[in-house]
Design an enzyme around this catalytic site. Structure first.
Site, PDB file in Angstrom:
ATOM      1  N   LYS A  52       0.837  -1.204   0.000  1.00 55.00           N
ATOM      2  CA  LYS A  52       0.000   0.000   0.000  1.00 55.00           C
ATOM      3  C   LYS A  52       0.876   1.261   0.000  1.00 55.00           C
ATOM      4  O   LYS A  52       0.592   2.232  -0.692  1.00 55.00           O
ATOM      5  CB  LYS A  52      -0.937  -0.011   1.221  1.00 55.00           C
ATOM      6  CG  LYS A  52      -2.080  -1.014   1.043  1.00 55.00           C
ATOM      7  CD  LYS A  52      -2.854  -1.300   2.309  1.00 55.00           C
ATOM      8  CE  LYS A  52      -3.830  -2.450   2.047  1.00 55.00           C
ATOM      9  NZ  LYS A  52      -4.558  -2.899   3.229  1.00 55.00           N
ATOM     10  N   GLN A  96      -4.758  -1.713   9.330  1.00 54.89           N
ATOM     11  CA  GLN A  96      -4.582  -3.023   8.694  1.00 54.89           C
ATOM     12  C   GLN A  96      -5.196  -4.119   9.577  1.00 54.89           C
ATOM     13  O   GLN A  96      -4.866  -4.246  10.749  1.00 54.89           O
ATOM     14  CB  GLN A  96      -3.086  -3.296   8.466  1.00 54.89           C
ATOM     15  CG  GLN A  96      -2.810  -4.579   7.705  1.00 54.89           C
ATOM     16  CD  GLN A  96      -3.386  -4.572   6.296  1.00 54.89           C
ATOM     17  OE1 GLN A  96      -3.236  -3.607   5.545  1.00 54.89           O
ATOM     18  NE2 GLN A  96      -4.069  -5.641   5.921  1.00 54.89           N
ATOM     19  N   ASP A 119     -11.221   2.461   3.732  1.00 53.39           N
ATOM     20  CA  ASP A 119     -11.580   1.054   3.510  1.00 53.39           C
ATOM     21  C   ASP A 119     -13.102   0.877   3.408  1.00 53.39           C
ATOM     22  O   ASP A 119     -13.572  -0.193   3.028  1.00 53.39           O
ATOM     23  CB  ASP A 119     -11.056   0.177   4.672  1.00 53.39           C
ATOM     24  CG  ASP A 119      -9.716  -0.461   4.365  1.00 53.39           C
ATOM     25  OD1 ASP A 119      -9.408  -0.652   3.168  1.00 53.39           O
ATOM     26  OD2 ASP A 119      -8.966  -0.761   5.314  1.00 53.39           O
TER      27      ASP A 119
END
Ligand code: NDP
Length: 283
Positions: A52, A96, A119
């Site tokens: 990422k 994460q 997200d």
């Protein structure tokens, strides 16, 4: 032989668009910054976070990593997220997952500011997807829709079958196909006569996490087959949920694994980060 839905090419297109938008924002004297929070030393999470960060660097997005030890207390993690929420120089926040036990993932996700939730896991963003009034889409289903759109495949009126009902893939995937006027069926591990349902699909999306589970006899001739699955074979190779060799002989379009949905998922995170920056800067 089916046409390949090339996720690498798709991701390159999305990245080029994002890079252009980053430039436009920079021209206004502002940066685009993503905060990436990682807790513990899970090797897979480390790989994802590194990827990422690499993707961000490629398009000019600044990524700030916050690496915390595995024994981090819930309160400490929550207070970091709150601090990132408040910072005007941070546009997007990504924590994460999975978090090491006993950290409470739901509580952490619920703390992320809705407008920085790149997200799209916050319940408010999930609800907005349901009613079709969203700023962010979860990266994997959004990446699938981008692939379908770019190939010029119409969803309207099509029989769409999604196998898998997770909150991050299956459910939002079904909702996005529904928004495009597909007739959508969701299947899961308790579905009976799965083959009868999948073999009627014009568009079949598989997200279950079982290597080569979908065989050619489960697929309609000419179907569009999207394989979200990522499974590691004993020989170390990556493989999807679909038996690619056999199914690609029958489908009209198919995504390869690797090189299909995976790169698109990564690219859509960048798109969401730009969206977050634009929201924040009122652009
Ligand atoms: P989950 O494990 O959260 O969900 C799996 C789903 O598959 C569940 O709904 C489960 O049903 C269903 N399922 C399991 N076995 C069967 C079966 N035999 N028949 C029908 N349905 C079944 O997985 P995710 O949604 O998170 O991920 C799915 C796959 O996609 C994984 O391989 C994952 O690695 C991959 N993935 C890939 C991404 C990418 O970027 N390419 C991103 C995210 C995930 P039930 O609910 O009844 O248990």
């Amino acid at each position: 032989m089916a046409v390949l839905l090339d996720g690498k090419a798709g991701a390159a297109r999305v990245k080029a668009e994002v890079a252009k938008e980053v430039e436009q924002i920079k021209a206004k004297g502002k940066n685009v910054t993503l905060a990436v929070v990682i807790v513990g030393d899970d090797p897979a999470s480390r790989v994802y976070v590194n990827n990422k960060k690499k993707d961000c660097a490629e398009v000019g997005i600044i990524s700030e990593e916050y690496a915390l030890p595995a024994d981090t207390k819930q309160e400490k993690l929550i207070s970091l997220v709150k601090e990132l929420n408040e910072r005007s120089d941070i546009n997007g926040i990504l924590v994460q997952l999975p978090l090491p036990k006993p950290l409470d993932e739901k509580a952490v996700i619920n703390t992320i500011a809705v407008q920085k939730d790149v997200d799209a896991f916050h319940p408010v963003n999930v609800g907005r997807i349901m009613i079709g009034e969203y700023d962010f889409l979860p990266c994997t289903p959004a990446g699938v829709m981008e692939l379908i759109k770019y190939a010029g495949i119409s969803v309207e009126g099509k029989n769409c079958v999604v196998v898998g009902r997770s909150n991050i893939v299956g459910k939002p995937m079904a909702m996005l196909l529904l928004h495009k006027n597909g007739t959508v069926t969701i299947c899961h591990s308790r579905t009976q006569n799965l083959k009868d349902i999948t073999s009627k699909a014009d568009i079949l999306v598989v997200a279950i996490g079982k290597a080569k589970f979908v065989t050619a006899d489960m697929v309609k001739e000419g179907a569009v087959v999207i394989d979200v699955g990522m499974n590691r074979l004993p020989n170390g190779k990556l493989c999807g949920d679909v038996d690619f060799e056999a199914v690609s002989q029958k489908a009209s379009y198919i995504t390869p694994v690797p090189g299909g949905v995976g790169p698109m998922t990564r690219a859509m995170l960048l798109k969401n980060t730009i969206k977050a920056a634009k929201l924040q800067y009122n652009l």
